[in-house]
Design an enzyme around this catalytic site. Structure first.
Site, PDB file in Angstrom:
ATOM      1  N   CYS A  68       0.849  -1.193   0.000  1.00 34.66           N
ATOM      2  CA  CYS A  68       0.000   0.000   0.000  1.00 34.66           C
ATOM      3  C   CYS A  68       0.883   1.242   0.000  1.00 34.66           C
ATOM      4  CB  CYS A  68      -0.882  -0.045   1.240  1.00 34.66           C
ATOM      5  SG  CYS A  68      -1.677   1.497   1.657  1.00 34.66           S
ATOM      6  N   CYS A  95       1.276  22.437   5.826  1.00 30.91           N
ATOM      7  CA  CYS A  95       1.343  20.975   5.763  1.00 30.91           C
ATOM      8  C   CYS A  95       2.420  20.539   4.793  1.00 30.91           C
ATOM      9  CB  CYS A  95      -0.020  20.403   5.380  1.00 30.91           C
ATOM     10  SG  CYS A  95      -0.654  21.059   3.842  1.00 30.91           S
TER      11      CYS A  95
END
Ligand code: SAH
Length: 495
Positions: A83, A451
């Site tokens: 993943c 961020c």
């Protein structure tokens, strides 16, 4: 790099992993040639197979760990290597924090051109900045309040899971370790309902099929859950029946703590309180559509952040880590240092979470946000909380702010140098023209919530050259196991 020193594709090489890239790949050298290796941790001695080579660097696939780094741990998730989500899962949590600390320090040095003190470095000239220690997360797993599951088909069966790194191949994984366990129950129910009603998943290649994604968002402090089905069409057959089956208490596989403050889980038994459809008929990789249709129940998730209740519609941005966001906003509050009279400009405000949590301590709050639904949420939230000193405007901050200030001062207020400007842009950072506008307004304080350390460093350089000085920098780990980090910076005007 001499040609003969570049390894061949498919060649097996032994490497010592010396460093880590921004994307979380281990970095090693073979005869001086740089190779990036996903899932390798600094300090590992590994065997890897070269997969791709360029003039200056290449990539290799981790085949075997010859001797593990002291920072290596067994990833808690079985899908960790396939993943694309958790780039740092094989690293101990303290090593993840050290990585994020240096990510921020290096961006400020290399991109911002700042002189940054590390560790116990003593200050020399007094112009250096120090990045305070990254605030660790109490819960490094199962901290996310939102998941967006792609839905597809494999061998005639409807499947879901996560995208593999840099691809749209679905990795079947029924339980993501970053989200609450009960999300899996909702997802499984949805896939079973699709099988039962013969509803086809969307196929990216052909553009056929209906269900594209399933979005689940919970309010951690309330247990309020909303499910949004993203469809390639205007409607979903059997929508009411599906909504009915998905609604209600959702927690058969989860455990509940004593409320979010205990760090042990959410406050109440989670309950699906509403189901909606997001209409997305456009090809491409944008997940959400532009029209939302309520099917049943509440068309939003309810949560409480910093003591303030919020409604969040499925299309609106909302921070994914509830507990760390409270810490992040606590720093914003501390850095803003409001005395009760200031006009706070909350730019890139989303549903108004920062501005509304500060409104009781401010004279006035003006929020600007580009997504109209989020602005609508912000207004509803202000009204719901009885906050009368906050207004919200829809549009790009770089256009709306100058327009507001050029217009009627009775409407938006004129700008005073004691005003506090807060910016919280997406990863690409602030629009250059917005930074110019802010510089021309000369606010005494700017609080930058970021961020992305790289664009943060770029923007802080522009503000520094425009007459501001960095006073504090504090990263907060809102995204354990991933390479992402939030950062709050206080700048003030140099007199
Ligand atoms: N402050 C909010 C949202 C931060 S995320 C919070 O903490 O929840 C960044 C937000 O900026 C998103 O809501 C995004 O929709 C918005 N945005 C992106 N580009 C923008 C622009 N040019 N002008 C205003 N808002 C923008």
């Amino acid at each position: 790099m001499k040609r003969e020193n570049i390894p061949q594709k498919n060649e097996t090489v032994d490497l010592l992993i010396e460093d880590i890239s921004k994307a979380g790949e281990g970095i090693g050298h073979f005869r001086g040639y740089t190779l990036f290796v996903k899932d390798a941790v600094p300090g590992d001695r590994i065997r890897a197979v070269v997969t791709k080579t360029g003039k200056n660097f290449g990539y290799a696939h981790l085949q075997k760990i010859i001797s593990p780094s002291k920072d290596r741990v067994d990833p808690p998730c079985p899908a960790a290597r396939t993943c694309g989500g958790c780039q740092l899962m094989a690293m101990s949590y303290p090593a993840q924090l050290a990585f994020k600390q240096s990510l921020v320090e290096n961006a400020l040095r290399r991109i911002g051109g700042f002189s940054v003190l590390s560790g116990t470095d003593a200050s020399g000239s007094g112009t250096e900045i120090r990045v305070e220690a990254v605030v660790p997360a109490k819960e490094p797993l199962r901290y996310r309040n939102k998941a967006q599951y792609p839905v597809g088909t494999r061998d005639g069966k409807i499947i879901s899971g996560f995208y593999a790194q840099r691809s749209h191949r679905i990795v079947e994984a029924d339980d993501c370790m970053l989200v609450p366990e009960y999300f899996r129950d909702i997802l499984e129910k949805m896939l079973a309902l699709m099988e039962m009603y013969g509803i086809e998943p969307y196929d990216e290649e052909t553009g056929k099929g209906l269900v594209r994604h399933l979005l689940i968002r919970e309010g951690k402090a309330t247990g309020s859950v909303h499910v949004c089905i993203v469809v390639n069409g205007e409607t979903l057959p059997h929508a009411e029946e599906i909504a009915k089956m998905l609604s209600g208490p959702a927690g058969k596989t989860d455990t509940y703590g004593d409320g979010p403050a205990s760090g042990k889980g959410r406050a109440a038994v989670p309950c699906v309180e509403g189901v909606s459809i997001s209409v997305n008929t456009k090809p491409g990789n944008v997940i959400l559509g532009n029209r939302l249709v309520r099917i049943s129940g509440k068309p939003y998730t309810e949560d409480v952040l910093c003591g303030v209740p919020f409604l969040i519609s499925p299309h609106s941005f909302y921070q994914v880590n509830h507990d760390q966001t409270e810490i992040l906003y606590g720093l914003v509050r501390e850095f803003a240092g409001l005395t009760g009279t200031e006009h706070v400009w909350d730019l890139y405000c989303g549903i108004g979470t920062i501005g509304l949590s500060l409104a009781p301590s401010a004279g006035r709050v003006t929020g600007i946000e580009v997504i109209p639904e989020a602005v609508e949420d912000a207004r509803v939230n202000a009204a719901w909380q009885g906050i009368r000193n906050a207004e919200f405007y829809a549009g790009p901050a770089e256009e709306v702010l100058p327009d507001l200030l050029a217009g009627d001062p009775a409407a938006a207020g004129s700008f005073s140098e004691s005003d506090v400007v807060i910016v919280d842009p997406p990863r690409k950072g602030c629009a250059p023209s917005l930074l110019e506008t802010i510089l021309s307004l000369k606010p005494s304080k700017i609080v930058y919530v970021s961020c992305d350390p790289a664009t943060l460093a770029r923007d802080l350089r522009i503000l520094t050259d425009g007459g501001y000085r960095i006073r504090r920098v504090r990263p907060v780990d809102c995204f354990p196991m991933t390479v992402h980090v939030e950062c709050v910076v206080l700048m003030s005007k140099v007199k």
